[in-house]
Design an enzyme around this catalytic site. Structure first.
Site, mmCIF file in Angstrom:
data_model
loop_
_atom_site.group_PDB
_atom_site.id
_atom_site.type_symbol
_atom_site.label_atom_id
_atom_site.label_comp_id
_atom_site.label_asym_id
_atom_site.label_seq_id
_atom_site.Cartn_x
_atom_site.Cartn_y
_atom_site.Cartn_z
ATOM 1 N N SER A 89 -13.347 -5.167 8.588
ATOM 2 C CA SER A 89 -12.619 -4.718 7.407
ATOM 3 C C SER A 89 -13.607 -4.363 6.313
ATOM 4 C CB SER A 89 -11.699 -5.837 6.921
ATOM 5 O OG SER A 89 -11.228 -5.570 5.627
ATOM 6 N N CYS A 98 0.823 -1.222 0.000
ATOM 7 C CA CYS A 98 0.000 0.000 0.000
ATOM 8 C C CYS A 98 0.852 1.265 0.000
ATOM 9 C CB CYS A 98 -0.905 0.048 1.230
ATOM 10 S SG CYS A 98 -1.297 -1.512 1.986
#
Length: 577
Positions: free
Chosen positions: A479, A56
């Protein structure tokens, strides 16, 4: 000589660069190779969350160099600095996840302190994973500087057995492996190909949801959130972001001129219509709090309720961020919302133009595959729903994108666990029954501490084929990759004595998403008796350090789980000191 467009006598950097008394400060700047001209230009913070923890964040340092080029082209002097990130995919399913939400506050705090300490005049913030996106935006609004946000971009989908896969598939494959439905060899083959590039998780999980928010709220340049991290166009958006922040500085357009209540409503609309992460219900109130705007979970859920869901993205749908980008990205989504009269057009954006002006520049239309026309949505209400009831007086939130109406109502007996590890162990051993409501408590912001996400548990349930046969509620989080009937953010949390702390095995719980209800079939007298007998919050292992501090400062989930009084309590503005 200073640029005549920028009056340094009114900018924070004057405290570092102007006048004879600042000769020692200037000597430090000369030591880094700055020229006299560069020293007397505006100083622009270029903040990244670069690290080597996960894909990321790995491309952010490259993109920062392009931002700096853009700042220089527009006659500013960029000053790059980094802050932390805790990447949820790495932290998931173990004690490390307790650091995740707390890292949002640390990111905002450290960016604020760096900007204040060095008196930078404007901010371009680059972030790539989950909490780093809202953390960076919170810092912008807190400081109220001219600010532009830039997302690092999503990961490309992997390919396995002829289909696109994401890390969500790997988490669910763990459940299939535990159930004996997948060999160890096949699991290892999948894990090796699921994440083939730099970038954040590819579905409409928390990172991509908050990236869409950055555009919709006006802090990011239009379409800047869409291109995957490896694409060279990301560098072009980075350079443009550097130039754009100088334009905002020239015209004194600050973050709170952009992030208004109307802009937050626009952002919540985009979360709803894309089936975005439930975590937006935590982060939007936190961003609002920095500006002193009263905008909590109930407000977010009201917007979700009357916004159609028409963008078909994982985990509830079929496509990933790369597909959304190729279909026209957030600008086309906002154009569809605008057609239905659901966008506040007068909000300012990072371009200096209004949101309405930006939408009017969009030439592409809904493709009918990834982005459906707003007139023919996947469902008439948003992909995320708010719940209230005697089990959640302060509210809760559930993602229903991809679920039929029949699947959105569930009644069953409680199976109570005191922490995620206990629940995961029970799921692994199949020590639960179809039709039960799995309750995981003591995982809220204060009680955890840290409000962990439960993806390991929910993915294991999905992998076992039980994702639609049980429900799950928690005072923790889920999530953005979570599927199934999973209710999070139940408030008040157990550590604060909320009703979830009083549940026992066998209590009948009803989750009714269409009605917005989360309740337990107990009379108030019984709840009162249990409250009287309650012995207080569970002790944690965290008796010192950052998480101990966080647990004592953090507020209620429905108000964003924030740790300071916010913009409403300000006695000064950073830019005006």
């Amino acid at each position: 000589m200073p640029d005549s467009r920028f009056d340094k006598s009114r900018l924070p950097s004057r405290h570092v660069t102007e006048g004879p008394a600042r000769a020692p400060h200037r000597s430090y700047l000369y030591a880094m190779g700055l020229s006299e001209e560069e020293i007397h230009r505006p100083l622009v913070g270029v903040a990244t969350c670069w690290n080597e923890a996960a894909p990321c964040n790995i491309a952010l340092d490259r993109q920062a160099q392009s931002v700096k080029m853009g700042v220089k082209q527009a006659h500013g002097t960029p000053r790059e600095f980094t802050t932390i990130t805790v990447t949820d995919g790495i932290a998931m399913g173990h004690e490390g996840m307790r650091s995740s939400l707390a890292s949002r506050e640390a990111i905002a705090d450290t960016v604020e302190l760096t900007m204040r300490g060095h008196c930078y005049d404007a901010l371009v913030g680059l972030a790539g994973c989950d909490k780093s996106l809202p953390g960076m935006m919170m810092a912008m609004v807190r400081l109220n500087t001219p600010s532009v946000f830039l997302y690092g971009g999503s990961i490309l989908p992997g390919r396995h057995n002829g289909r696109d896969v994401t890390v969500q598939d790997v988490f669910e494959a763990v459940g299939q492996h535990q159930a004996g439905k997948l060999s160890t060899c096949e699991l290892e083959r999948l894990e090796a190909v699921a994440c083939p590039s730099a970038g954040a998780c590819g579905g409409q999980f928390t990172a991509n949801t908050m990236a869409c928010v950055s555009e919709a709220v006006g802090l990011a340049l239009p379409n800047s959130a869409g291109a995957p991290a490896p694409y060279e166009s990301r560098d072009q958006y980075a350079e443009a972001s550097g130039r754009a922040v100088m334009g905002l500085l020239e015209h004194n357009i600050r973050a709170r001129d952009v992030v208004t209540r109307k802009a937050l409503i626009n952002a919540a609309r985009v979360v709803a219509c894309t089936g975005g992460s439930t975590n937006a219900g935590l982060h939007l109130p936190a961003i609002a709090h920095e500006a002193g705007i009263d905008f909590d979970l109930a407000d977010v859920c009201d917007i979700f309720r009357d916004t159609p869901y028409f963008v078909d993205l994982k985990p509830g749908g079929a496509y990933v961020a790369k597909d959304l980008h190729e279909a026209g990205g957030v600008p086309v989504v906002m154009k569809e919302l605008d057609k239905a009269g659901l966008i506040h057009r007068d909000c300012l954006t990072a371009t200096g133009r209004s949101m309405g002006e930006e939408i009017d520049r969009v030439t592409r239309a809904a493709d009918g595959r990834v982005i459906h026309p707003v007139e023919t949505p996947l469902s008439m209400t948003g992909g995320v729903v708010g719940l209230k009831g005697n089990l959640a007086p302060d509210g809760a939130i559930v993602k229903v994108a991809g679920m039929s109406k029949a699947q959105q109502v569930f009644t069953g007996p409680a199976r109570v666990f005191e922490c995620e590890e206990d629940a995961f162990a029970a799921v692994r051993e199949r020590a639960y029954q179809e039709g039960e409501v799995i309750v995981i408590r003591n995982e809220g912001p204060a009680g955890g501490p840290g409000m962990r996400e439960m993806l390991a548990t929910t993915a294991a349930l999905s992998g076992q084929g039980m994702g639609k046969k049980v429900a799950l509620i928690t005072d923790g989080r889920f999530s953005g990759a979570t599927r199934g009937f999973c209710v999070g953010h139940v408030g008040p949390e157990a550590a604060h004595g909320g009703p979830i702390a009083l549940l026992r095995d066998g209590d009948m719980i009803t989750i009714d998403a269409p009605a917005g209800e989360l309740s337990v079939a107990l009379p108030e007298e019984e709840l009162a008796r249990r409250r009287e007998a309650w012995t207080g919050p569970r002790e944690t292992l965290y008796a010192t350090g950052a998480l101990w501090k966080y647990a004592r400062l953090v507020g209620a989930t429905h108000k964003g789980a924030v740790t300071h009084p916010g913009g409403g309590a300000e006695r000064h503005g950073y830019m005006d000191l």
